[in-house]
Write an enzyme that holds these catalytic residues in place. Sequence first.
Site, PDB file in Angstrom:
ATOM      1  N   CYS A  56       1.342  -1.392   0.601  1.00 44.27           N
ATOM      2  CA  CYS A  56      -0.297   0.052  -0.256  1.00 44.27           C
ATOM      3  C   CYS A  56       0.873   1.528  -0.047  1.00 44.27           C
ATOM      4  O   CYS A  56       0.578   2.156   0.549  1.00 44.27           O
ATOM      5  CB  CYS A  56      -0.966   0.031   1.129  1.00 44.27           C
ATOM      6  SG  CYS A  56      -1.877  -1.909   1.200  1.00 44.27           S
ATOM      7  N   ARG A  67      -3.451  -0.950  33.492  1.00 40.30           N
ATOM      8  CA  ARG A  67      -3.055  -1.299  34.855  1.00 40.30           C
ATOM      9  C   ARG A  67      -4.110  -0.340  35.529  1.00 40.30           C
ATOM     10  O   ARG A  67      -4.335   1.432  35.690  1.00 40.30           O
ATOM     11  CB  ARG A  67      -1.059  -0.644  35.178  1.00 40.30           C
ATOM     12  CG  ARG A  67      -0.813  -1.600  34.401  1.00 40.30           C
ATOM     13  CD  ARG A  67       0.592  -1.057  34.944  1.00 40.30           C
ATOM     14  NE  ARG A  67       2.197  -2.035  33.671  1.00 40.30           N
ATOM     15  CZ  ARG A  67       3.078  -1.655  34.323  1.00 40.30           C
ATOM     16  NH1 ARG A  67       4.035  -1.016  35.266  1.00 40.30           N
ATOM     17  NH2 ARG A  67       3.955  -3.042  33.360  1.00 40.30           N
TER      18      ARG A  67
END
Length: 263
Positions: A107, A247
Site C-alpha cells: 500500500c 494497569r
Amino acid sequence: MAQRISYNHNIVKYSHGILQNVEDDVVMEFPLTIFVNDQEFATMVCTPTHFDEMVIGFLASEGVIRFNRDIKSMKIDENKGIAYVELFAEITTSQEYFSKRFIGSCCGKSRQFYFHNDARTAKTSSSTTTLTPVQCIDLMNKMQNNSLVFKETGGVHNAALCSPTELVASRTDIGRHNALDKLYGYSLMNRLPVRDKVIVFSGRISSEVLLKAAKIGVGIVLSKSAPTDLAIKLAEDLNITAVGFIRGSSFNIYSHHHRIVQP
C-alpha cells in the site's frame, strides 16, 4: 496422560527479616520437538498444555500451513516429547527460506520484516471492532484473574482471545510466543472468525508479538506492559491498534486510536 504444569520445590524464603523453609510452586519447562513430513523442523520449550493448538498455531505462524485442513495427521508423543505432523503437501524447509531477512512494501508504505515467512503470513487488519476504555480494562482484569498458573507460580505469560466483552479462549505458557501460538491454533482448529476479536496479553508488545497478532488476524492488541518502537511502527503499518500499560484505571494507546471510543 496429561503432563504436569508445576511442581512443589523446597526453598528458603526471606520475608520480614526471617529466613524459613517453605514449599513453592515452580512452573515446568518442557521441550517438544516437531517433525513435519518426517523431517525435524523445530524444538519448542513450552509449558506442557494444549500441545496440538501450539503446534498448529506455530506452523501457521511460520507459513507452513494456512488452515487446519492442510494437516493430514498429527500425533503427539508426550513421553518422548515429539510431535509428528504429516501434511498433504511438501514444504520448503531450507534455512535460507525460513531465516533470510526480507524487505517488502504494501500500500505504498515501506514495511520491513525479519523473515520471509513474516512477509507471507502477516495480515493488514481490516477489523472494524471498537472497544470502550472500560472494556479494555475489564478484559485485562478478566485475563489476569483467569490465570491460575500465574497465581501459583508467577512464571508464565498469559494471553487471551476475546470478544469486546468476554474471554473466548485463554492460554498460558512460559514462552510468550507459545501462548499466542496456542490461541492461533485454537482459532484454526475451531474455525473461529477472528477479525472481530481482540488479543489481551500480559507481556511486552515486541515486534514479534505484534507480528503474531497480525498473523492471527486481530485488529486490537491489549497489553499490561509496554510496546517497542518497532512494534508501534508495524502496528501503524498493519492497521492494528496497540494499547499498553493497562494497569488500574489507565492505559496508553500507541497506534490507530480510532478503535478505542468513549461511550
